[in-house]
Motif scaffolding. Sequence first.
Motif, PDB file in Angstrom:
ATOM      1  N   LEU A 174       0.167  -0.919  -1.918  1.00 44.57           N
ATOM      2  CA  LEU A 174      -1.256  -0.615  -1.973  1.00 44.57           C
ATOM      3  C   LEU A 174      -1.468   0.846  -2.322  1.00 44.57           C
ATOM      4  O   LEU A 174      -0.706   1.706  -1.894  1.00 44.57           O
ATOM      5  N   ALA A 175      -2.527   1.103  -3.085  1.00 39.42           N
ATOM      6  CA  ALA A 175      -2.926   2.484  -3.371  1.00 39.42           C
ATOM      7  C   ALA A 175      -3.751   2.971  -2.183  1.00 39.42           C
ATOM      8  O   ALA A 175      -4.651   2.275  -1.722  1.00 39.42           O
ATOM      9  N   THR A 176      -3.418   4.159  -1.690  1.00 34.72           N
ATOM     10  CA  THR A 176      -4.200   4.764  -0.621  1.00 34.72           C
ATOM     11  C   THR A 176      -5.348   5.544  -1.254  1.00 34.72           C
ATOM     12  O   THR A 176      -5.526   5.516  -2.460  1.00 34.72           O
ATOM     13  N   LYS A 177      -6.100   6.251  -0.451  1.00 35.89           N
ATOM     14  CA  LYS A 177      -7.194   7.079  -0.955  1.00 35.89           C
ATOM     15  C   LYS A 177      -6.687   8.448  -1.412  1.00 35.89           C
ATOM     16  O   LYS A 177      -7.449   9.258  -1.902  1.00 35.89           O
ATOM     17  N   THR A 178      -5.380   8.713  -1.256  1.00 32.69           N
ATOM     18  CA  THR A 178      -4.780   9.987  -1.647  1.00 32.69           C
ATOM     19  C   THR A 178      -4.034   9.807  -2.962  1.00 32.69           C
ATOM     20  O   THR A 178      -3.127   8.966  -3.055  1.00 32.69           O
ATOM     21  N   GLU A 179      -4.402  10.565  -3.981  1.00 37.06           N
ATOM     22  CA  GLU A 179      -3.778  10.436  -5.291  1.00 37.06           C
ATOM     23  C   GLU A 179      -2.266  10.612  -5.206  1.00 37.06           C
ATOM     24  O   GLU A 179      -1.769  11.546  -4.575  1.00 37.06           O
ATOM     25  N   GLY A 180      -1.533   9.684  -5.823  1.00 37.50           N
ATOM     26  CA  GLY A 180      -0.075   9.753  -5.859  1.00 37.50           C
ATOM     27  C   GLY A 180       0.620   9.195  -4.630  1.00 37.50           C
ATOM     28  O   GLY A 180       1.834   9.172  -4.574  1.00 37.50           O
ATOM     29  N   VAL A 181      -0.157   8.735  -3.621  1.00 35.50           N
ATOM     30  CA  VAL A 181       0.435   8.204  -2.389  1.00 35.50           C
ATOM     31  C   VAL A 181       0.115   6.715  -2.271  1.00 35.50           C
ATOM     32  O   VAL A 181      -1.052   6.318  -2.301  1.00 35.50           O
TER      33      VAL A 181
END
Length: 124
Positions: free
Chosen positions: A46-53
């Motif tokens: 899953l993509a978090t709300k933090t870019e690249g994390v």
Amino acid sequence: MPVVNLDHTLTLAMSVRDRHRSADWYVDKLGFTLLHHIDEAGWSELATKTEGVTLGLGEQTEPQPGNTVPVFGVADIEADRKKLEAAGVKFDGPTDTVEGMVSTATFYDPDGNALMLAQDLSGK
């Protein structure tokens, strides 16, 4: 100068009992975005709300709480692993590869905390 050159990605890998249920929870409760379920590898991301994390969910029968492992992206896992081993870093077994997907290698910091290198093989 660092021993290896990490890219600008970080995956936090956690073990869960049911990846699909857990992924739904992270989407519903934290607003993460499902990137994919890779059922043959027992993995969801899953993509978090933090870019690249991203958050990776690996399925296990009995996951242990507090089992998050930072997974650092690299361009050449074999070369970077050799450099770290030459610098005295301990690895946990051989590099694991899921063809066309990813290669990963678990290693440890001086206190025994697990960390991982990952090379994306998907061509993205």
